[in-house]
Motif scaffolding. Structure first.
Motif, PDB file in Angstrom:
ATOM      1  N   ILE A 195      -1.206   9.607 -24.202  1.00 51.85           N
ATOM      2  CA  ILE A 195      -2.569   9.671 -23.695  1.00 51.85           C
ATOM      3  C   ILE A 195      -2.671  10.465 -22.389  1.00 51.85           C
ATOM      4  O   ILE A 195      -3.705  11.081 -22.110  1.00 51.85           O
ATOM      5  CB  ILE A 195      -3.143   8.252 -23.525  1.00 51.85           C
ATOM      6  CG1 ILE A 195      -4.661   8.308 -23.317  1.00 51.85           C
ATOM      7  CG2 ILE A 195      -2.440   7.505 -22.396  1.00 51.85           C
ATOM      8  CD1 ILE A 195      -5.333   6.961 -23.413  1.00 51.85           C
ATOM      9  N   THR A 196      -1.614  10.484 -21.590  1.00 49.07           N
ATOM     10  CA  THR A 196      -1.678  11.220 -20.327  1.00 49.07           C
ATOM     11  C   THR A 196      -1.875  12.710 -20.542  1.00 49.07           C
ATOM     12  O   THR A 196      -2.381  13.405 -19.656  1.00 49.07           O
ATOM     13  CB  THR A 196      -0.402  10.993 -19.494  1.00 49.07           C
ATOM     14  OG1 THR A 196       0.749  11.237 -20.307  1.00 49.07           O
ATOM     15  CG2 THR A 196      -0.357   9.577 -18.957  1.00 49.07           C
ATOM     16  N   GLU A 197      -1.508  13.217 -21.725  1.00 45.66           N
ATOM     17  CA  GLU A 197      -1.704  14.632 -22.018  1.00 45.66           C
ATOM     18  C   GLU A 197      -3.177  14.992 -22.165  1.00 45.66           C
ATOM     19  O   GLU A 197      -3.547  16.162 -22.080  1.00 45.66           O
ATOM     20  CB  GLU A 197      -0.927  15.013 -23.281  1.00 45.66           C
ATOM     21  CG  GLU A 197       0.586  14.876 -23.124  1.00 45.66           C
ATOM     22  CD  GLU A 197       1.328  15.161 -24.419  1.00 45.66           C
ATOM     23  OE1 GLU A 197       0.655  15.519 -25.420  1.00 45.66           O
ATOM     24  OE2 GLU A 197       2.562  15.020 -24.444  1.00 45.66           O
ATOM     25  N   LEU A 198      -4.013  13.983 -22.389  1.00 43.87           N
ATOM     26  CA  LEU A 198      -5.445  14.238 -22.517  1.00 43.87           C
ATOM     27  C   LEU A 198      -6.126  14.403 -21.164  1.00 43.87           C
ATOM     28  O   LEU A 198      -7.183  15.036 -21.067  1.00 43.87           O
ATOM     29  CB  LEU A 198      -6.126  13.081 -23.268  1.00 43.87           C
ATOM     30  CG  LEU A 198      -5.690  12.809 -24.702  1.00 43.87           C
ATOM     31  CD1 LEU A 198      -6.425  11.585 -25.237  1.00 43.87           C
ATOM     32  CD2 LEU A 198      -5.942  14.016 -25.593  1.00 43.87           C
ATOM     33  N   ILE A 199      -5.548  13.812 -20.132  1.00 46.20           N
ATOM     34  CA  ILE A 199      -6.221  13.771 -18.831  1.00 46.20           C
ATOM     35  C   ILE A 199      -6.463  15.166 -18.253  1.00 46.20           C
ATOM     36  O   ILE A 199      -7.584  15.454 -17.804  1.00 46.20           O
ATOM     37  CB  ILE A 199      -5.446  12.867 -17.857  1.00 46.20           C
ATOM     38  CG1 ILE A 199      -5.530  11.412 -18.344  1.00 46.20           C
ATOM     39  CG2 ILE A 199      -5.997  12.975 -16.437  1.00 46.20           C
ATOM     40  CD1 ILE A 199      -4.694  10.427 -17.543  1.00 46.20           C
ATOM     41  N   PRO A 200      -5.485  16.074 -18.247  1.00 44.65           N
ATOM     42  CA  PRO A 200      -5.771  17.413 -17.709  1.00 44.65           C
ATOM     43  C   PRO A 200      -6.799  18.186 -18.523  1.00 44.65           C
ATOM     44  O   PRO A 200      -7.452  19.097 -17.999  1.00 44.65           O
ATOM     45  CB  PRO A 200      -4.397  18.109 -17.747  1.00 44.65           C
ATOM     46  CG  PRO A 200      -3.401  17.004 -17.813  1.00 44.65           C
ATOM     47  CD  PRO A 200      -4.062  15.919 -18.594  1.00 44.65           C
ATOM     48  N   GLU A 201      -6.944  17.831 -19.810  1.00 46.80           N
ATOM     49  CA  GLU A 201      -7.887  18.548 -20.675  1.00 46.80           C
ATOM     50  C   GLU A 201      -9.317  18.048 -20.514  1.00 46.80           C
ATOM     51  O   GLU A 201     -10.269  18.768 -20.830  1.00 46.80           O
ATOM     52  CB  GLU A 201      -7.453  18.414 -22.133  1.00 46.80           C
ATOM     53  CG  GLU A 201      -6.101  19.059 -22.434  1.00 46.80           C
ATOM     54  CD  GLU A 201      -5.761  18.983 -23.895  1.00 46.80           C
ATOM     55  OE1 GLU A 201      -6.657  18.603 -24.695  1.00 46.80           O
ATOM     56  OE2 GLU A 201      -4.615  19.290 -24.254  1.00 46.80           O
ATOM     57  N   ALA A 202      -9.450  16.803 -20.085  1.00 46.41           N
ATOM     58  CA  ALA A 202     -10.800  16.260 -19.907  1.00 46.41           C
ATOM     59  C   ALA A 202     -11.466  16.923 -18.711  1.00 46.41           C
ATOM     60  O   ALA A 202     -10.872  17.064 -17.646  1.00 46.41           O
ATOM     61  CB  ALA A 202     -10.724  14.745 -19.691  1.00 46.41           C
ATOM     62  N   GLU A 203     -12.675  17.340 -18.910  1.00 46.95           N
ATOM     63  CA  GLU A 203     -13.392  18.041 -17.846  1.00 46.95           C
ATOM     64  C   GLU A 203     -14.160  17.024 -17.005  1.00 46.95           C
ATOM     65  O   GLU A 203     -15.188  16.511 -17.423  1.00 46.95           O
ATOM     66  CB  GLU A 203     -14.342  19.075 -18.446  1.00 46.95           C
ATOM     67  CG  GLU A 203     -13.625  20.169 -19.230  1.00 46.95           C
ATOM     68  CD  GLU A 203     -14.587  21.185 -19.815  1.00 46.95           C
ATOM     69  OE1 GLU A 203     -15.808  21.020 -19.593  1.00 46.95           O
ATOM     70  OE2 GLU A 203     -14.124  22.119 -20.486  1.00 46.95           O
ATOM     71  N   PHE A 204     -13.633  16.731 -15.822  1.00 47.71           N
ATOM     72  CA  PHE A 204     -14.316  15.801 -14.928  1.00 47.71           C
ATOM     73  C   PHE A 204     -14.110  16.242 -13.490  1.00 47.71           C
ATOM     74  O   PHE A 204     -13.107  16.871 -13.142  1.00 47.71           O
ATOM     75  CB  PHE A 204     -13.829  14.360 -15.133  1.00 47.71           C
ATOM     76  CG  PHE A 204     -12.381  14.125 -14.802  1.00 47.71           C
ATOM     77  CD1 PHE A 204     -12.000  13.735 -13.522  1.00 47.71           C
ATOM     78  CD2 PHE A 204     -11.397  14.272 -15.772  1.00 47.71           C
ATOM     79  CE1 PHE A 204     -10.668  13.496 -13.206  1.00 47.71           C
ATOM     80  CE2 PHE A 204     -10.059  14.035 -15.460  1.00 47.71           C
ATOM     81  CZ  PHE A 204      -9.698  13.651 -14.185  1.00 47.71           C
ATOM     82  N   ASP A 205     -15.090  15.907 -12.671  1.00 43.93           N
ATOM     83  CA  ASP A 205     -15.055  16.243 -11.250  1.00 43.93           C
ATOM     84  C   ASP A 205     -14.469  15.050 -10.499  1.00 43.93           C
ATOM     85  O   ASP A 205     -15.078  13.983 -10.473  1.00 43.93           O
ATOM     86  CB  ASP A 205     -16.474  16.540 -10.765  1.00 43.93           C
ATOM     87  CG  ASP A 205     -16.524  16.954  -9.293  1.00 43.93           C
ATOM     88  OD1 ASP A 205     -15.513  16.796  -8.584  1.00 43.93           O
ATOM     89  OD2 ASP A 205     -17.600  17.417  -8.854  1.00 43.93           O
ATOM     90  N   PRO A 206     -13.296  15.188  -9.885  1.00 45.61           N
ATOM     91  CA  PRO A 206     -12.685  14.045  -9.199  1.00 45.61           C
ATOM     92  C   PRO A 206     -13.519  13.507  -8.042  1.00 45.61           C
ATOM     93  O   PRO A 206     -13.349  12.356  -7.643  1.00 45.61           O
ATOM     94  CB  PRO A 206     -11.339  14.600  -8.718  1.00 45.61           C
ATOM     95  CG  PRO A 206     -11.519  16.076  -8.663  1.00 45.61           C
ATOM     96  CD  PRO A 206     -12.462  16.401  -9.779  1.00 45.61           C
TER      97      PRO A 206
END
Length: 282
Positions: A195-206
């Motif tokens: 699941i951690t591989e999805l995090i960089p792909e998700a488009e979100f503003d930190p």
């Protein structure tokens, strides 16, 4: 606490409900839809749990999967792994159950209002997060962008498959899904990987995003590290920790994390609350 229209019940007095119907997701996981008496209101926050009593067997705590935005029966997604859950596994529609609660500290929708929300759910961790996900979808105008990441070990362990498809088709929420791997005897057309591989792909503003995370204990450290690498501040991360809860009232000590009790102080914690607690293992 569970309340009737006339009086507040004792927190130790179960309300008798009945199984309305059961939906099986995997070999071990089922959704139990439980009807309560007409004069009883659950009045829960997303992320809270109830104590479920099986007559003649005992009771155990379970996260509430249904959103408080929905009237009607209580929904619990339960994995058959212990005495109470194995007894549940043999029950049928119409069978009676006792309910106490709701208990614990859940997610605070008012505190999250206006934030972009990133839900990160691993395996059975989708069960408690589903309550807040559906709350946010039902009241999407109160929040910013919504994104859900969901991962499980293999396709056969997928929970809420029809609902996941609706989320994937929804224009109100971005949805990303993966399985660790797909065995040769199963069919899967989606992504394979952790699941951690999805995090960089998700488009979100930190700067504007708050992450809500729930899953197996081994997942938390890696998810937190990945969120931090994307620039998310620690106080923008909430964790639902449900390990070893038993009595639900901080009396038995099973769920103690240093000086905290998961069943009372949690199960939802802002990450800085548990970041330096050695027993939290996050």
């Amino acid at each position: 606490m569970l309340e009737t229209t006339e009086t507040v019940r004792s927190e130790y007095e179960p309300v008798q409900g009945r199984i309305a119907w059961i939906e099986q997701f995997t070999d071990q996981d089922k959704l139990y839809v439980i009807s309560l008496p007409d004069d009883v209101e659950l009045d829960h926050d997303p992320g809270q749990f109830v104590e479920l009593f099986v007559p003649g067997v005992g009771e155990a705590p379970f996260s509430i999967s249904s959103s408080p935005t929905k009237d009607g029966p209580l929904e619990l997604c339960i994995r058959a792994v212990g005495n109470v859950t194995r007894a549940l596994d043999s029950m049928e529609g119409g069978d009676p159950l006792g309910i106490r609660g709701p208990y614990g500290t859940g997610f605070d929708p008012e505190a999250l209002a206006g934030d972009d929300l990133l839900f990160v759910a691993g395996g059975i961790g989708l069960a408690p997060l589903r309550s807040m996900i559906n709350y946010a979808l039902d009241r999407s105008g109160e929040f910013g962008d919504l994104t859900t990441l969901y991962g499980c070990k293999e396709p056969a362990e997928q929970l809420f498959p029809e609902e996941l498809q609706r989320w994937d088709d929804s224009e109100e929420m971005a949805f990303y899904e993966t399985v660790d791997q797909c065995p040769e005897d199963q069919t899967w057309e989606g992504r394979e990987g952790v699941i951690t591989e999805l995090i960089p792909e998700a488009e979100f503003d930190p700067e504007t995003t708050t992450a809500l995370v729930c899953g197996p204990p081994v997942m938390y450290r890696f998810v937190i590290e990945s969120l931090q690498e994307q620039g998310l501040a620690d106080d923008h991360i909430y964790l639902s920790l449900e390990r070893n809860m038993h009595c639900g009232r901080g009396l038995c000590g099973h769920c103690q994390i240093n000086e905290l009790y998961v069943c009372v102080d949690g199960p939802v914690f802002n990450y800085p609350e548990v970041r330096d607690k050695s027993e939290a293992e996050v």
